[in-house]
Design an enzyme around this catalytic site. Structure first.
Site, short mmCIF file in Angstrom:
data_model
loop_
_atom_site.label_atom_id
_atom_site.label_comp_id
_atom_site.label_asym_id
_atom_site.label_seq_id
_atom_site.Cartn_x
_atom_site.Cartn_y
_atom_site.Cartn_z
N THR A 70 -6.88 8.45 -5.46
CA THR A 70 -6.86 8.40 -4.00
C THR A 70 -6.21 9.64 -3.40
OG1 THR A 70 -6.79 5.99 -4.05
CG2 THR A 70 -6.13 7.06 -2.00
N GLU A 108 0.82 -1.21 0.00
CA GLU A 108 0.00 0.00 0.00
C GLU A 108 0.86 1.27 0.00
OE1 GLU A 108 -2.85 -0.71 -1.03
OE2 GLU A 108 -4.23 -0.34 0.63
#
Length: 311
Positions: free
Chosen positions: A184, A131
């Site tokens: 994001t 991530e």
């Protein structure tokens, strides 16, 4: 084994009121990875299917690749040679935990291939490194549920404390992904740095209520608690027809509806499969009314997490 194929599920993060601390896994969609041992040491990505050529093929810059590399460094097995084939089965930038599913599939697969030297919870930090590569932050609200299955709470990052909680057996999720993309980083950039005391208190009450409703189970309490007064009002502007799609979900029996992760996907929870299917159709109609195509997925909460597939 000299080869293994693994599926890791998509996830819904935030879950309305639980920004950065809640997440749950779904049965569909998800990512698949195939690892094959090689005589040549090192981790190599030999193919990525379904990404349109957008993802990096260099292992150290790829979510699955870096998760595997950091895992091998940790157990002192950098002598191993691995070839990776990654099959992306969900849209990129969808708010469905695409990068998390790839990282989880990779680290789960290598741990299985080597005979499970680490318990599954110990794999979480390596998936989180995936991530970090994907979005600059090693958060756990997607990789946690994708790895552990079910509904998870990220209580703390220092030290890392992730808790899996029980959910009702008949809780269904509808996911609708409109064919638009929300970055994001952009979705985080627009958030306010300060929150009013009034909204903080409301949000804390909903967080506590949702956990209590899931564990009781109390569907009415779940419904009352699936309210986000802090993040959703800001991010909703990034999703055309958000309010119309949410109203369609509620009008067709949803317990609640909100943004999945940073969007643009939306999720709705309901009590049975028939209602969940009906909700998906209604939400898709709301998007198609303004010319936006979409994909819909319906499933129960995935309690298993990743699984080995036949080769």
């Amino acid at each position: 084994m000299d080869s293994i194929r693994v599926f890791a599920p998509a996830t819904v993060a935030n879950v309305a009121c639980g920004f950065d601390i809640f997440g749950f896994a779904v049965d569909n969609p998800g990512d698949q990875i195939t690892l094959t041992t090689s005589d040549e040491p090192g981790v190599r990505i030999v193919d990525i299917i379904g990404d349109g050529g957008r993802l990096p093929r260099e292992a150290a810059r790829n979510t699955a690749g870096i998760a595997i590399q950091t895992y091998l460094q940790h157990i002192d097995r950098t002598d191993i040679g691995l070839d990776i084939v990654l099959h992306k089965q969900m849209p990129l930038g969808s708010g469905l935990g695409s990068s998390a599913a790839s990282a989880v599939a990779g680290v789960f697969a290598i741990n299985e291939l080597l005979g499970r030297p680490l318990p599954i919870l110990k794999l979480l930090p390596f998936a989180m490194e995936g991530e970090r590569v994907a979005c600059g932050s090693a958060h756990a609200d997607n990789v946690g549920p994708s790895l552990l299955g079910g509904f998870v709470v990220v209580r703390s990052y220092n030290p890392l404390d992730v808790i899996k909680i029980e959910t009702p057996a008949t809780l269904f999720c509808t996911l609708v992904h409109p064919d638009i993309e929300v970055n994001t980083k952009d979705a985080r950039f627009i958030l306010k740095n300060e929150v009013s005391l009034k909204n903080t208190i409301i949000q804390m009450g909903n967080v506590a209520g949702l956990i209590a409703g899931l564990m009781t189970p109390d569907y009415s309490l779940i419904s009352r608690s699936l309210v986000d007064v802090i993040i959703e009002p800001v991010r909703a502007i990034l999703i055309p027809e958000f309010n119309e799609a949410k109203k369609a979900a509620i009008d067709n029996g949803a317990l609640g509806c909100s943004i999945s992760g940073s969007g643009p996907s939306m999720f709705a929870l309901s009590r049975d499969a028939q209602t969940a299917e009906k909700i998906g159709v209604a939400m898709q109609q709301a998007f198609s009314a303004v010319g936006i195509t979409s994909e819909a997925y319906v499933s129960e909460i995935n309690r298993q997490g990743p699984r080995v597939l036949p080769n």
